[in-house]
Each structure stands twice: as structure tokens, then as C-alpha cells.
Design an enzyme around this catalytic site. Sequence first.
Site, PDB file in Angstrom:
ATOM      1  N   THR A  74     -47.710  -6.709  34.392  1.00  0.00           N
ATOM      2  CA  THR A  74     -47.829  -6.660  32.920  1.00  0.00           C
ATOM      3  C   THR A  74     -47.522  -8.032  32.324  1.00  0.00           C
ATOM      4  O   THR A  74     -48.254  -8.530  31.459  1.00  0.00           O
ATOM      5  CB  THR A  74     -46.886  -5.586  32.332  1.00  0.00           C
ATOM      6  OG1 THR A  74     -47.224  -4.326  32.925  1.00  0.00           O
ATOM      7  CG2 THR A  74     -47.002  -5.490  30.832  1.00  0.00           C
ATOM      8  N   ASN A 153     -56.750   1.537  39.143  1.00  0.00           N
ATOM      9  CA  ASN A 153     -55.546   2.273  39.531  1.00  0.00           C
ATOM     10  C   ASN A 153     -55.726   3.788  39.479  1.00  0.00           C
ATOM     11  O   ASN A 153     -55.023   4.522  40.145  1.00  0.00           O
ATOM     12  CB  ASN A 153     -54.366   1.867  38.639  1.00  0.00           C
ATOM     13  CG  ASN A 153     -54.716   1.869  37.171  1.00  0.00           C
ATOM     14  OD1 ASN A 153     -55.669   1.226  36.744  1.00  0.00           O
ATOM     15  ND2 ASN A 153     -53.972   2.616  36.380  1.00  0.00           N
ATOM     16  N   GLN A 181     -53.789  -3.413  42.180  1.00  0.00           N
ATOM     17  CA  GLN A 181     -53.897  -2.271  43.098  1.00  0.00           C
ATOM     18  C   GLN A 181     -54.593  -2.645  44.404  1.00  0.00           C
ATOM     19  O   GLN A 181     -54.613  -1.838  45.335  1.00  0.00           O
ATOM     20  CB  GLN A 181     -54.658  -1.116  42.424  1.00  0.00           C
ATOM     21  CG  GLN A 181     -53.889  -0.453  41.306  1.00  0.00           C
ATOM     22  CD  GLN A 181     -52.682   0.356  41.803  1.00  0.00           C
ATOM     23  OE1 GLN A 181     -52.526   0.639  42.995  1.00  0.00           O
ATOM     24  NE2 GLN A 181     -51.808   0.731  40.882  1.00  0.00           N
ATOM     25  N   SER A 201     -48.290  -7.400  41.782  1.00  0.00           N
ATOM     26  CA  SER A 201     -46.978  -6.840  41.460  1.00  0.00           C
ATOM     27  C   SER A 201     -46.270  -6.378  42.731  1.00  0.00           C
ATOM     28  O   SER A 201     -46.874  -5.698  43.567  1.00  0.00           O
ATOM     29  CB  SER A 201     -47.202  -5.656  40.514  1.00  0.00           C
ATOM     30  OG  SER A 201     -45.974  -5.078  40.185  1.00  0.00           O
ATOM     31  N   HIS A 203     -43.863  -4.136  43.292  1.00  0.00           N
ATOM     32  CA  HIS A 203     -43.522  -2.730  43.549  1.00  0.00           C
ATOM     33  C   HIS A 203     -44.715  -1.869  43.953  1.00  0.00           C
ATOM     34  O   HIS A 203     -44.557  -0.705  44.276  1.00  0.00           O
ATOM     35  CB  HIS A 203     -42.773  -2.122  42.351  1.00  0.00           C
ATOM     36  CG  HIS A 203     -43.608  -1.816  41.154  1.00  0.00           C
ATOM     37  ND1 HIS A 203     -44.038  -0.548  40.868  1.00  0.00           N
ATOM     38  CD2 HIS A 203     -44.083  -2.603  40.156  1.00  0.00           C
ATOM     39  CE1 HIS A 203     -44.738  -0.557  39.733  1.00  0.00           C
ATOM     40  NE2 HIS A 203     -44.775  -1.790  39.294  1.00  0.00           N
ATOM     41  N   THR A 242     -33.922 -18.270  35.033  1.00  0.00           N
ATOM     42  CA  THR A 242     -33.437 -18.513  36.395  1.00  0.00           C
ATOM     43  C   THR A 242     -34.353 -17.832  37.414  1.00  0.00           C
ATOM     44  O   THR A 242     -34.703 -16.663  37.257  1.00  0.00           O
ATOM     45  CB  THR A 242     -31.996 -17.978  36.544  1.00  0.00           C
ATOM     46  OG1 THR A 242     -31.185 -18.675  35.607  1.00  0.00           O
ATOM     47  CG2 THR A 242     -31.458 -18.188  37.954  1.00  0.00           C
ATOM     48  N   CYS A 328     -48.047   4.486  33.682  1.00  0.00           N
ATOM     49  CA  CYS A 328     -47.607   3.808  32.472  1.00  0.00           C
ATOM     50  C   CYS A 328     -48.086   4.559  31.248  1.00  0.00           C
ATOM     51  O   CYS A 328     -47.726   4.276  30.128  1.00  0.00           O
ATOM     52  CB  CYS A 328     -48.162   2.388  32.433  1.00  0.00           C
ATOM     53  SG  CYS A 328     -48.046   1.603  34.009  1.00  0.00           S
TER      54      CYS A 328
END
Length: 392
Positions: A74, A153, A181, A201, A203, A242, A328
Amino acid sequence: MYSQIYLDYNATTPCAREVMEAMNPYFREHFGNPSSSHHPYGWLAKSAVEDAKNQIATYLGTEAEDMVFTSGSTESINMIIKGVGQKYGDRGRHIITSKTEHKAVLDTCAYMESLGFEVTYLDVEETGLVDMEKFRAALRPDTILVSIMYANNETGLIQPLEEIAALTHANGSLLFSDATQALGKVPVIEVLKLVDFACFSGHKVYGPKGIGLAYIRNSQDGMGLPSLIHGGGQQKGQRGGTINTPLIIGLARAIEYSMQNLEKEADRQQQLRDQLEKGLLEIELAASNNKSELRLPNTSNISFPYVDGEKLLTALSSKLAVSNGSACNSASVEPSHVLLAMGVERSMAYASLRLSIGRYTTAEEIERTIQIIKEAVEIERENNILWERHRG
Ligand code: PLP
């Protein structure tokens, strides 16, 4: 802890054990800030991040300098679409995307409209593929960006990008593809050669949540984008804040593992997917929403008419973790915007399930899933007056 069979791997994946093991030392032992340039704590963290970045670049067939670590797709999508708008807005203020994109793209495009950009939302064909006639017609001299996802997705549809890339570049526009995906499920190296920007991404590939990548071709060669997050000058000023050493190490390990096992795992998942579809399509009137040969090996999308989709999901929730679209989006009870754009009838879109298989899915789980869904659909239909009428 959970008794449900998990078939929602497109929503998210568990963090793999080897990923957690790789990350672990960087939380306590090697906790230094990669930007601390005056002591070994910082040196070690910096070198670990650089190694991880080089490793990811090798697996993706890109240059390490062309990647920016973000918090996930995102953020990468926001960085790319807003960044292109900000950097090239004086050349043109037109963006092209498709109606079946993830909400992260659609909502960012809507934001761009609020800034005065014009966005064309392309229709797709029944298969979900972009309508190329409409795409050609939509390209304009002031089109600065085309944003077309590589793998959907909700349906798993893969969009071939060769022609889109050729037309986009011939028009002098830039191409972004959301490949979130695709990573770990199908090869992406060739895709990255076609596009100017992409996103990934952690995850979705058995890595941690909160880490992702923005791929920016030739970012050091004048193609870099303005930072979305200012402060600190980290990542060559491309994203302040950071640098998250443990998550970057985890992302690298997750990508490494996925890439090393890609072919074997894709074959295995595809077999399970075919087994699942064979069983579920035996249900009377059940219809697959996967109408293209080119698709992810792990994703099935099936409609069960004469069933209330929400009630079906609720009935299944004690036994199965599945969804009816994008996670989402799951706060909404609206039918999937992807299926509607493909011309799937509203009632059929509403009665659909997305089942996404993953690394830990077994053949036995698939057999049980088929039985569970068959029974649940039958019970839902027994309570449905329209089904009674249909049967006469
Ligand atoms: N794009 C696609 C195609 C996705 O499937 C997702 C996640 O659902 C995203 C973008 C957003 O990814 P993230 O959760 O990393 O922000």
C-alpha cells in the site's frame, strides 16, 4: 489454536519459521541502527541490510539501488502513483488504470483525481484481461502513468504486460505494475524488465507484516521518485525513517525461500487447486470466475448461485478461513468490484468465494474443504425461497 482450515493465503501468510530465525538476532543482539556510522553496532546492521538488499536484487533480477524498502505494498503504491504525479505533473495530468485493481491503487487514483489529475478506469473483458482496444484508445499525449496489476488478488488472473508495456512506452508514458500477489507464486524477473515501477509485500510471501518494496527502475539515473515520507534522509532520501533491519532480513529470507522452491511449490499448489475446483464445481450451478488460462496456481474464485454470500461465509467461519474478495475490503458487504467489472452478475458476484491455497495446505484439507462447502451450500439453499422456486 485455530481449528479452521486456512485457505486465505492471498490475504496474508504466516511468517515462516526460517524467516523468524533469520530475523531473531536483529531484534536484540544486532539491534544497531544502520545509519549509526561511528560504531560496530551500526556497521553490522548496515552491512546486514546491504547484503539483504543485494540478495533480493539478485532474486528479482534488478539492481539493489532500484529498490526502496517501505511498510508494504500500500505504501509502495502511494509512493509510486503520487510520486509520478508530483514529478511529472507538469508534463501531463492523465493516469490510466483498470477497474479490477486493488483498492490501494483505486483509492490512490481517486486521491489523484482530487488533486486535479484525470484518471481513466479501463474496462476489462469477461476473462478479467484488460480490453486492449480500450487501452489503445485511452492513451493520450498527456498520459504520464499506466497502472495495471500483474496478478489479481481476487481471481488470480495474470495480465500479460508485453503489449501494454510496448504501447505505454511508445506513448512516452511510464508503466507501474502491482505485482504483490505474483511474488513467490510465479516468476517475476521478466515482468520487472517490462515495467518502470512495481511493488511487493513481505506478508504475502511468508515474511513479516510491515515490510515491502517499491521497485523504481534506474532510480539513481534521474528516474527516482520524490519521497512519500520525509525526515532523516535514509535510503538515499527516498524514504525517511530508521531502517527496519530485522524486517528487511526477514523479507530477504522469505524471498530467497520462495524463489528457491517456486516451481515445485507452484506445481503442488496447482494440483491442489485443480482438486478443489473439480470437487466444488460438482455443486449444482456452481460457476468458476477464473476464465483465463493465465492464472496464479493457488487461487480459485467460484460462485454458488441461490446462496447468500455473507450467510455462507458466516456458516463456514467455524470450519474454514476463506473470503469473498480482498481482505482489505472485507468490512464491506458489497459484491466484489473485480467480479462486477468482469461482467459477473451482481447476485453471482455476491455469492462468490475466494479460496487461496498456500505452502502449508494439504490434499486432505482440500478434500475436507470440498465436503464442508458442499454441505454449507446445501443448507443455505434449503433456506432460500428462490432456490425452492428454481427447483420447481
Ligand atoms: N496489492 C495487492 C494486489 C494486494 O493483494 C494487496 C494486499 O491485499 C496489496 C496491494 C496491499 O498490500 P499491503 O498489505 O502490503 O499493504
